[in-house]
Design an enzyme around this catalytic site. Sequence first.
Site, PDB file in Angstrom:
ATOM      1  N   ASP A  12       0.866  -1.173   0.000  1.00 11.87           N
ATOM      2  CA  ASP A  12       0.000   0.000   0.000  1.00 11.87           C
ATOM      3  C   ASP A  12       0.900   1.218   0.000  1.00 11.87           C
ATOM      4  O   ASP A  12       1.810   1.322   0.830  1.00 11.87           O
ATOM      5  CB  ASP A  12      -0.886   0.029   1.251  1.00 11.87           C
ATOM      6  N   ASP A 131     -13.864  -6.129  -1.975  1.00 16.00           N
ATOM      7  CA  ASP A 131     -13.841  -6.134  -0.509  1.00 16.00           C
ATOM      8  C   ASP A 131     -15.215  -6.592  -0.046  1.00 16.00           C
ATOM      9  O   ASP A 131     -16.219  -5.985  -0.407  1.00 16.00           O
ATOM     10  CB  ASP A 131     -13.585  -4.723   0.041  1.00 16.00           C
TER      11      ASP A 131
END
Lengths: 252, 198
Positions: A12, A131
């Site tokens: 990330d 997600d």
Amino acid sequence: MALAKRIIPCLDVKNGQTVKGTNFVNLRQAGDPVALGKAYSEQGADELVYLDITASHEGRKTFTEMVQRVAAEISIPFTVGGGINEMADVERLLNAGADKVSINSAAIRNPQLINDITKHFGSQVCVVAIDAKKTEKGWICFLNGGRIPTAWNLFDWAKEACERGAGEILFTSMDHDGVKNGYANEALSRLSDELSIPIIASGGAGKREHFRDAFTIGKSDAALAASVFHFEEIAIPELKLWLKAEGINVRI
Amino acid sequence: MNVAIVKYNAGNVCSVINALKRLGITPEVTDDRERLTKADRVIFPGQGEAGNAMAYLREKGLDATIRRLRQPVLGICIGQQLLCRHSEEGDTDGLGIFDTDVMKFCPTRHEDKVPHMGWNTLSDIKGPLFKGLKEKDFVYFVHSYYVPVTDFTIATTDYILPFSAAMQKGNFYATQFHPEKSGGIGERILRNFLDLTV
């Protein structure tokens, strides 16, 4: 011999630095993304995923420059995601040297984006990231890094994405992510049974057994993890040797 | 060394450029027939769709140019497929260097997904392209069509069935996999290609 199961470190990136959250909050610094990616590549990572978690326009430019550096320095495939909303974003990142793009919220908001990417660049570049969280209504997909629930059921959406031409599904279980208690193997196994494209498991790696289970019980094609690699709790060379001894086909 | 990459309508060539730069070579991307003919090495890369790619080559007159090349040539992925006689993809006639047809994978089991995408192993490797490599070394593939095993095959990979992972005929070399994305093994193969004695 079949295809090797893939081990994929996920980085990330915010303002040019690698960070990793626990349950999507509490970001911690974990190093320079290009140097880290190169180190993973040399250790035997099979692919890399870079997610841009910067919201700003300026941050997007920094991320694109980082993608160019990754492409120049690293000799294994890598996927980029985060903030991809339209074809112009896809083109910009592929031109910078990314091999695949991962689209998440934008695909749910505008599923036609999957068809457009596939038509222009081939299905192999289009990773649809999902997600999802298990609720009393079943597995529900979420938008914006897990903040906004949608009407989509995980399995229905994954099937829709597959039919529109997605090359792979990257499924993150929000309940498992950052908890280090194993991947959502039951849901993974069902995705793998129902779909004809590769499934990447994400969320929950804490020990080497979790990777094995994602492949054997979850029937995943690849397993993605972040913090266990960034904080050197699991080293990729040892992980792969152990998986091989467990009978998993991995690239050594 | 002057390395030319064939410029045509077949996807992104920047990973090939980057891989050569890591080996200290700055290649030229060109569709100029004379420059291709004069280069020390020619790389014929490709992603994308065979029909469109071949149409572009014909339009530019590059089909005849590529057939006549005498220096070492390396076709990659679609590049390998276009060096064959014919492809099932778009019912496309290729350049015909390799006298064989390109077929679409027909999976018979659910776990055999198409495209064949990821790391798989090389077997029965032979010739200078694989100098320093071992049987079962891993390379990276992304493809839905394959070349069967033929007399020109210099490496095989087994996925759904054994197919040509690499081929050679005279100065023409080709790989179905992507050496530019295959880590250290891929770098060695590209280095071997540059080091071929002419």
